[in-house]
Design an enzyme around this catalytic site. Structure first.
Site, mmCIF file in Angstrom:
data_model
loop_
_atom_site.group_PDB
_atom_site.id
_atom_site.type_symbol
_atom_site.label_atom_id
_atom_site.label_comp_id
_atom_site.label_asym_id
_atom_site.label_seq_id
_atom_site.Cartn_x
_atom_site.Cartn_y
_atom_site.Cartn_z
ATOM 1 N N TYR A 18 -1.237 -3.701 -6.736
ATOM 2 C CA TYR A 18 -0.940 -4.489 -5.537
ATOM 3 C C TYR A 18 -1.970 -4.316 -4.419
ATOM 4 C CZ TYR A 18 1.958 -7.203 -2.441
ATOM 5 O OH TYR A 18 2.432 -8.213 -1.630
ATOM 6 N N ARG A 67 2.459 -12.124 -0.008
ATOM 7 C CA ARG A 67 1.106 -12.439 0.467
ATOM 8 C C ARG A 67 0.572 -13.763 -0.052
ATOM 9 N NH1 ARG A 67 -1.120 -8.742 4.248
ATOM 10 N NH2 ARG A 67 0.436 -7.092 4.260
ATOM 11 N N HIS A 123 -10.870 -1.893 11.748
ATOM 12 C CA HIS A 123 -9.742 -2.728 11.322
ATOM 13 C C HIS A 123 -9.522 -3.781 12.406
ATOM 14 C CE1 HIS A 123 -5.223 -2.629 9.991
ATOM 15 N NE2 HIS A 123 -5.887 -3.612 9.418
ATOM 16 N N LYS A 164 -9.353 -2.258 1.906
ATOM 17 C CA LYS A 164 -9.145 -1.057 2.727
ATOM 18 C C LYS A 164 -9.945 0.131 2.199
ATOM 19 C CE LYS A 164 -6.064 -3.347 5.078
ATOM 20 N NZ LYS A 164 -6.309 -3.807 6.438
ATOM 21 N N ASP A 202 -9.239 -9.360 9.683
ATOM 22 C CA ASP A 202 -8.778 -8.010 9.349
ATOM 23 C C ASP A 202 -9.822 -6.910 9.543
ATOM 24 O OD1 ASP A 202 -6.616 -6.417 8.472
ATOM 25 O OD2 ASP A 202 -7.503 -6.226 6.494
ATOM 26 N N ARG A 248 0.854 -1.192 0.000
ATOM 27 C CA ARG A 248 0.000 0.000 0.000
ATOM 28 C C ARG A 248 0.886 1.236 0.000
ATOM 29 N NH1 ARG A 248 -2.151 1.334 4.222
ATOM 30 N NH2 ARG A 248 -1.370 -0.192 5.701
ATOM 31 N N CYS A 291 1.876 -6.968 15.061
ATOM 32 C CA CYS A 291 1.541 -7.181 16.476
ATOM 33 C C CYS A 291 0.853 -8.520 16.698
ATOM 34 C CB CYS A 291 0.637 -6.071 16.988
ATOM 35 S SG CYS A 291 1.495 -4.515 17.177
ATOM 36 N N SER A 349 0.042 -3.126 12.487
ATOM 37 C CA SER A 349 0.752 -4.222 11.821
ATOM 38 C C SER A 349 1.920 -4.702 12.683
ATOM 39 C CB SER A 349 1.222 -3.812 10.438
ATOM 40 O OG SER A 349 1.754 -2.534 10.474
HETATM 41 O O1 O2Y Z 1 0.346 -4.044 1.243
HETATM 42 C C1 O2Y Z 1 -0.838 -4.290 1.071
HETATM 43 O O2 O2Y Z 1 -1.482 -3.800 0.150
HETATM 44 C C2 O2Y Z 1 -1.542 -5.169 1.979
HETATM 45 S S1 O2Y Z 1 -2.047 -4.318 3.391
HETATM 46 C C3 O2Y Z 1 -2.993 -5.410 4.337
HETATM 47 C C4 O2Y Z 1 -3.394 -6.612 3.831
HETATM 48 C C5 O2Y Z 1 -4.164 -7.465 4.593
HETATM 49 C C6 O2Y Z 1 -4.521 -7.075 5.843
HETATM 50 N N1 O2Y Z 1 -4.134 -5.893 6.345
HETATM 51 C C7 O2Y Z 1 -3.363 -5.066 5.634
HETATM 52 C C8 O2Y Z 1 -2.998 -3.780 6.307
HETATM 53 O O3 O2Y Z 1 -2.215 -2.996 5.807
HETATM 54 O O4 O2Y Z 1 -3.542 -3.540 7.394
HETATM 55 MN MN MN Z 2 -5.059 -4.921 7.969
#
Ligand code: O2Y
Ligand code: MN
Length: 651
Positions: free
Chosen positions: A265, A432, A294, A274, A341, A124, A318, A316
């Site tokens: 991605y 992932r 979340h 998200k 999530d 992200r 944790c 993240s």
């Molecule tokens: O990097 C990404 O796009 C994945 S981010 C993600 C994926 C699954 C669950 N949580 C997250 C997050 O950033 O909280």
């Molecule tokens: Mn998440």
């Protein structure tokens, strides 16, 4: 007359032909008239009438969205996804033929595939994520804001012609079970077949969904372009995307609209996750009186067979996935998963807070996942799994750091290079696996309950080497909202930032996901108390598995032993155990925390449950500084909680 232009088509290329056949199979009532050569492309000519096209849906809003986007994006073909197995097979065959996906050894990992992203497109991108509310004030201090008109103008020129030479896929998807009164619908348009395949696992998607969206119903339009148009004769890279300064992950909260450009991605491209289920849903939730969070959702059964449900928000790194799929080390205690999530929470008819997982799959981080850390994730991803950016073994299976020790002597790394015990990781740290939740052996049978499940307790977590005890309970709902607002975590070495060891505030683990002003979001949390009886709301807890001793060693064993903390929380919710009333919250008496058969000394247990007023006064100073960012918009109730805490620490 409609036509379908296929780049690099050869009559031997079965996948294109079967996509073409699918068009009529899906009920679009097209009729193949034959092939024509067209500017180096082969053009398959179909006859369709508008009336027949509308058989897929009569929803005028959807039809307008697709036709307006098609005019702007100028794709070569439009494909309405039905979500079928056959469609997925066709797409994966196409991606394999194009060298964009690798089929893993079917004996070891049936129906599973490996994708390698462009090295510039691996996570992200928070600095390219925008909340384009009408005013900057409404985006608040935790979001990047852009004027919606300006942003739309910039993105419209990027979108114009950006799907040339590509297929536009129309993905009807639902967040939440279709028979739930709380289900929300989205229509994602994308030029990425990888996104289609992932959305098929992460959401309920396809024909049944579009049929469920009645003409009067609303949906969230989600526009996604990889940002890599193909001119005739141009080579298609294996992971098309745009340069970082052209990536935009944008949200228009007043319009409930999502536009994403330039990244293929995860959270940037799988827009149900998200973008929809947190950023846009948090705005819907504010306006409709519920919470989009979340959070994981778990079901705990005690040895007497009593059941309670909990949600948990963790920044993240944790151990959130670990907790969502915990294998209890305490005899008779059972943990089952409902979500890892995202949770949508609403007050039910009985006044209790109910949680529903809007997702249909896991997009789990691979590195660190192993038989030891998250044993349930192993069978979950043993088949029908999409892997992204992990390493490939010589036997055609996947590998990542932490999976086995030692690493295989030879691998192909996530960039497609030979890897022999090299110092660089073989799998990307954010690699992932995507799977349907239904593959999880520890799934609770009621995971699709239309109303959700009633929540007894909410857990807020963080990674703190000191300050936060192993567990504490808030004095009240308002005090619990204060807990959520001050959540923080120390940055680990594995995180992709230079701030190792620094404490980063991450309120409600929602810092990058609150779709409006964070001060208003806190106020919205506080307001939930006004919609029901305080006694019916869940209790709120803060947990910290990560305290360290003088030798920098973790004190608490963590992993499956975390059930001991959950046991105390469960018994608090059940009124079975009392607690010490401390300045920072209610803490366990040592006798009530089950540490049987653990090699913890009394000194260590005292340390885990200690409240150090000197450290806490520093924490109060740090909270005061952090709260300044919310200026006048910070609810008075939270300032009051902070000053009450300060006063209690001085006693
Ligand atoms: O990097 C990404 O796009 C994945 S981010 C993600 C994926 C699954 C669950 N949580 C997250 C997050 O950033 O909280
Ligand atoms: Mn998440």
């Amino acid at each position: 007359m409609n036509s379908l232009i296929l780049p690099n088509f050869s009559p031997k290329c079965k996948s294109y032909v079967s996509i073409a056949k699918d068009v009529s199979w899906r009920g679009l009532h097209t009729k193949r008239k034959g092939f024509q050569k067209h500017n180096g492309y082969v053009k398959i000519v179909f006859v369709t009438t508008k009336g027949e096209m509308n058989r897929m849906t009569t929803h005028q809003g959807i039809l307008d969205f697709v036709s307006e986007a098609t005019a702007l994006l100028q794709p070569t073909h439009v494909h309405w996804c039905d979500g079928s197995e056959k469609e997925a097979e066709t797409l994966i065959d196409l991606l394999i033929q194009e060298g964009k996906a690798i089929r893993l050894n079917p004996t070891l990992r049936p129906n599973s595939f490996l994708f390698r992203s462009d090295p510039s497109d691996v996570a992200r991108v928070e600095n390219r994520t925008f909340i384009a509310s009408k005013t900057k004030r409404d985006a608040g201090p935790t979001n990047n804001w852009m004027d919606p008109k300006e942003l739309k103008a910039t993105m419209t020129s990027l979108y114009r012609g950006s799907m040339k030479g590509r297929t536009l896929y129309v993905i009807p998807f639902a967040m939440g079970p279709l028979r739930s009164p709380f289900v929300k619908y989205g229509i994602q348009l994308t030029d990425s077949p990888y996104v289609v395949l992932n959305m098929r696992y992460m959401t309920r998607m396809g024909f049944e969904v579009i049929q469920a969206i009645q003409p009067h119903m609303s949906f969230v339009p989600c526009l996604h372009s990889s940002g890599y148009p193909l001119e005739v004769g141009q080579m298609d890279p294996s992971w098309p995307c745009a340069p970082i300064d052209q990536k935009y992950i944008t949200h228009f909260p007043e319009e409930r609209l999502i536009w994403s450009y330039g990244s293929g991605y995860g959270g940037n491209a799988l827009l149900g996750k998200k973008c929809f289920s947190l950023r846009i849903a948090s705005v819907l939730a504010r306006d409709e009186g519920w919470l989009a969070e979340h959070m994981l959702i778990i079901k705990i059964t005690n040895p007497e067979g009593k059941v309670k449900y909990f949600t948990g928000a963790f920044p993240s790194a944790c151990g959130k996935t670990n907790l969502a799929m915990l294998i209890s080390t305490l005899p008779g205690w059972k943990v089952e998963t409902l979500g890892d999530d995202i949770a949508w929470l609403r007050i039910g008819k009985d006044g209790r807070l109910y949680a529903m997982n809007p997702e249909f799959g896991f997009f789990g981080v691979a590195p660190g996942t192993s038989e030891k850390t998250t044993p349930i994730a192993m069978p979950t991803s043993s088949k029908d799994t999409i892997f992204t950016n992990v390493a490939l073994t010589d036997g055609g299976d996947v590998w990542w750091e932490g999976l086995t020790k030692p690493a295989p002597s030879h691998l192909v790394d996530w960039k497609g290079q030979d890897w022999k015990n090299s110092p660089t990781p073989a799998a990307h740290p954010n690699s992932r696996f995507t799977v349907k939740i239904s593959q999880c052996p520890a799934l609770a049978s009621e995971w699709e309950s239309p109303e959700g499940v009633p929540i007894s307790g909410i857990l807020f977590g963080g990674r703190r080497s000191d300050t936060i005890p192993l567990v504490m309970e808030s004095h009240s709902w308002q005090h619990g909202v204060f807990f959520g607002s001050i959540m923080a975590s120390e940055i680990t070495a594995a995180q992709i930032t230079n701030d190792y060891g620094k404490v980063r505030r991450d309120p409600f683990a929602m810092l990058p996901f609150i779709g409006y002003h964070a001060g208003d979001y806190f106020a919205h949390w506080l307001s939930m108390e006004r919609h029901t009886e305080a006694a019916l709301l869940p209790k709120i807890f803060m947990v910290n598995w990560f305290q360290k001793d003088e030798n920098n060693q973790y004190i608490w064993p963590g992993f499956g032993e975390n059930i001991r903390v959950i046991k105390w929380i469960f018994e608090r919710c059940d009124g079975q155990v009392s607690a010490r009333d401390e300045a920072i919250g209610y803490l366990p008496y040592q006798k009530d925390l089950d540490t049987s058969h653990l090699s913890l000394t009394n000194h260590q247990i005292t340390r885990l449950l200690d409240v150090n007023p000197i450290i806490w006064r520093k924490e109060v100073d740090s909270i005061e500084t952090y709260y300044q960012m919310f200026e006048e918009e910070l609810p008075n109730e939270l300032l009051q909680e902070l000053s009450d805490l300060k006063a209690r620490l001085l006693k």
